[in-house]
Design an enzyme around this catalytic site. Structure first.
Site: not given
Ligand code: 5GP
Length: 117
Positions: A32, A91, A97, A102, A104, A106
Site C-alpha cells: 500500500d 472495504n 470509506g 476494484h 481488494h 488489505h
Molecule cells: P480502500 O479504502 O479502497 O479499501 O483502500 C485503498 C487503498 O489503496 C488505500 O489504503 C490507499 O492507500 C491505497 N492506494 C491508493 N492509491 C494507490 C496507489 O497508487 N498505489 C498503491 N500501492 N496503493 C494505493
C-alpha cells in the site's frame, strides 16, 4: 458498472508502477502506498469487479477459493506473518470509506494492531 478508470486497474495492467509482493493467475499483491502499519499489503483480484459482493457473485467456487488461498499464502508464506499474526479486511462502499472500486483485501501486520482500524 465497473469503471476501468481506477488506479488498481492501471496497476494491474502495468500502466502505473507498484511494489509487487506476489502475482499469480487470480491476484496481484503489492505494498500500500500509504501504509497504516509496518506491513500493509493489498491483494487485488484480476477479475473486473468492484467489491466483495461482485467478486463472489461473479466468480466460480474455484476462483473464490483460489483468491482466498492466495491471500493466506501471501500473508503466511510470502510476508511470514503467520507466527506473529495479522488482520485481513475489505472495504465496501461509502460508509466503509472504500477509495478504490476494484475488489481488494488489505493485509495488515508486522506490529501490534491494537488501535489500528
Ligand atoms: P480502500 O479504502 O479502497 O479499501 O483502500 C485503498 C487503498 O489503496 C488505500 O489504503 C490507499 O492507500 C491505497 N492506494 C491508493 N492509491 C494507490 C496507489 O497508487 N498505489 C498503491 N500501492 N496503493 C494505493
Amino acid at each position: 458498472m465497473y469503471d476501468r478508470n481506477n488506479i488498481f486497474y492501471k496497476i494491474l495492467h502495468g500502466e502505473i508502477p507498484s511494489k509487487k509482493v506476489f502475482e499469480n493467475d487470480v491476484a496481484l499483491a503489492f505494498y500500500d502506498i500509504n501504509p497504516v502499519c509496518k506491513v500493509h499489503v493489498l491483494v487485488i483480484c484480476k477479475r473486473e469487479c468492484r467489491n466483495l459482493e461482485e467478486f463472489v457473485q461473479g466468480s466460480s467456487a474455484e476462483e473464490v477459493k483460489a483468491y482466498f488461498e492466495t491471500l493466506t499464502k501471501v500473508a503466511e508464506d510470502v510476508l511470514g506473518l503467520g507466527r506473529s499474526g495479522y488482520r485481513v479486511l475489505t472495504n465496501t462502499g461509502r460508509d466503509a470509506g472504500q477509495e478504490v472500486e476494484h475488489f481488494h483485501m488489505h493485509i495488515l501486520g508486522g506490529e501490534s494492531l491494537k488501535g489500528v482500524l
